[in-house]
Design a protein around this motif. Structure first.
Motif, short mmCIF file in Angstrom:
data_model
loop_
_atom_site.label_atom_id
_atom_site.label_comp_id
_atom_site.label_asym_id
_atom_site.label_seq_id
_atom_site.Cartn_x
_atom_site.Cartn_y
_atom_site.Cartn_z
N TYR A 298 0.86 -1.17 0.00
CA TYR A 298 0.00 0.00 0.00
C TYR A 298 0.90 1.23 0.00
O TYR A 298 1.68 1.44 0.94
N ARG B 61 1.99 4.33 -10.84
CA ARG B 61 1.22 3.20 -11.38
C ARG B 61 2.00 2.49 -12.49
O ARG B 61 2.04 1.25 -12.55
N HIS C 57 -1.34 -1.10 -4.17
CA HIS C 57 -2.52 -0.23 -4.06
C HIS C 57 -2.06 1.19 -3.74
O HIS C 57 -1.43 1.43 -2.71
N LEU D 189 -2.64 4.82 -2.49
CA LEU D 189 -3.56 5.52 -1.59
C LEU D 189 -3.35 7.03 -1.76
O LEU D 189 -2.26 7.53 -1.50
N ALA E 205 -8.62 5.82 3.42
CA ALA E 205 -8.07 5.43 2.13
C ALA E 205 -7.86 3.92 2.06
O ALA E 205 -8.10 3.29 1.02
N LEU E 206 -7.44 3.32 3.15
CA LEU E 206 -7.26 1.87 3.20
C LEU E 206 -8.61 1.16 3.06
O LEU E 206 -8.73 0.16 2.34
N THR F 44 -10.01 0.80 -0.47
CA THR F 44 -9.45 -0.20 -1.38
C THR F 44 -10.30 -1.46 -1.43
O THR F 44 -10.14 -2.28 -2.34
N ASN F 45 -11.17 -1.64 -0.44
CA ASN F 45 -12.04 -2.83 -0.36
C ASN F 45 -11.25 -4.14 -0.36
O ASN F 45 -11.71 -5.15 -0.89
N THR F 46 -10.05 -4.10 0.22
CA THR F 46 -9.23 -5.31 0.31
C THR F 46 -9.38 -6.01 1.66
O THR F 46 -8.83 -7.09 1.85
#
Length: 302
Positions: free
Chosen positions: A125, A138, A151, A153, A165-166, A169-171
């Motif tokens: 992250y 990216r 990921h 953020l 922000a974490l 991510t829907n992780t």
């Protein structure tokens, strides 16, 4: 502790000028960005009314240029990445030890990405508040073959910014932490040339410590205030740091501060738990205007 011997006097004097080169470089980008806003875009008052935006854009350009592995090469056909020297040489052996769920604070353009490709890293992250760097970051992740587990953020590292922000991510990375904050979030947190510029550093480091899992490790390579009272420190180096601050170092270089006592904060943040399980920090370049600490701090198991 430091095992480094100071270089000869002439080299030490040249070393005191290194920050001046960086400051002039960053200032040139700021002047260019302001000129573009006024003369190309017709935003006559932008340097007054949009100072934060222009500073961020200028710093983003400077940082992309500064962190390019070949920015010092005079041969544009040379694609070989040079061996790191100076403070940059402190980074590779440290980052190669990262494992598990990793938080990379202020990754910038992702220069360190090739050091973070180990299979022992399950997720990365990158908390990068400078949006203008995201496209480069990216692309770097994709080139390193880790885009699927990296990921980005769009946040700073204060808990009030980082935790939302974490979650976005829907992780599920914060699920266990939300149920029991003592569980932590990260196995490894990377702090490389970033704590010098985070707002309210002491509070931020405390929050990062709380996000470390028990047994988790904080990997640090940071420039710090010159320890001029130590045998290998330099009073001149400390004075020069103050001069650069007055000349606008923080303003032009992303809110960076040359005179933060980062080591004291890092060591003290774990006092709430009786200290760190272990602290292995080495000092380097204590004779200069940009001395460094580098090493690993391990959080105690519950």
């Amino acid at each position: 502790m430091s095992t480094e011997s100071p270089p000869p006097l002439f080299e030490r004097m040249l070393g005191m000028l290194e920050p001046a080169q960086l400051l002039a470089w960053a200032m040139s980008h700021y002047i260019r960005v302001c000129s573009e806003a006024v003369f190309q875009n017709g935003q006559l008052f932008a340097p007054i009314t949009q100072t934060r935006r222009l500073r961020d854009e200028a710093f983003g350009r400077f940082w992309i240029e500064f962190t390019s592995p070949r920015q010092m090469s005079s041969d544009p056909t040379n694609t070989e990445i040079p061996e790191p020297v100076g403070s940059s040489a402190l980074i590779p052996p440290l980052l190669r030890t990262a494992t598990g769920t990793v938080l990379d604070i202020g990754p910038g353009t992702g220069t360190q990405m090739p050091l973070l490709t180990s299979p022992s890293i399950t997720a990365l992250y990158g908390a990068e508040p400078c949006i203008s760097l995201h496209s480069t970051l990216r692309a770097t992740a994709a080139a390193a073959g880790i885009a699927s587990k990296y990921h980005i953020l769009p946040s700073g590292v204060a808990a009030s910014d980082l935790l939302p922000a974490l979650r976005a991510t829907n992780t599920g990375v914060v699920d266990q932490y939300d149920a029991d904050p003592r569980a932590g979030i990260f196995d490894t947190i990377l702090c490389v040339r970033v704590l010098c510029s985070v707002p309210e550093m002491e509070r931020t480091v405390k929050e990062l410590y709380g996000m470390l899992k028990p047994g988790g490790r904080l990997l640090v390579t940071e420039h710090v205030v010159n320890p001029w009272k130590r045998a290998k420190g330099s009073l001149l180096g400390r004075i020069v740091q103050g001069v650069y601050q007055v000349l606008g170092w923080s303003y032009f270089i992303g809110d960076c501060c040359l005179d933060r006592d980062t080591e004291r904060v890092l060591r003290g943040v774990a006092d709430v738990d009786g200290g760190w399980e272990s602290v292995e920090l080495e000092s380097a370049f204590e004779w200069s205007a940009m001395p460094y600490i580098s090493g690993t701090l391990v959080k105690k198991m519950v």
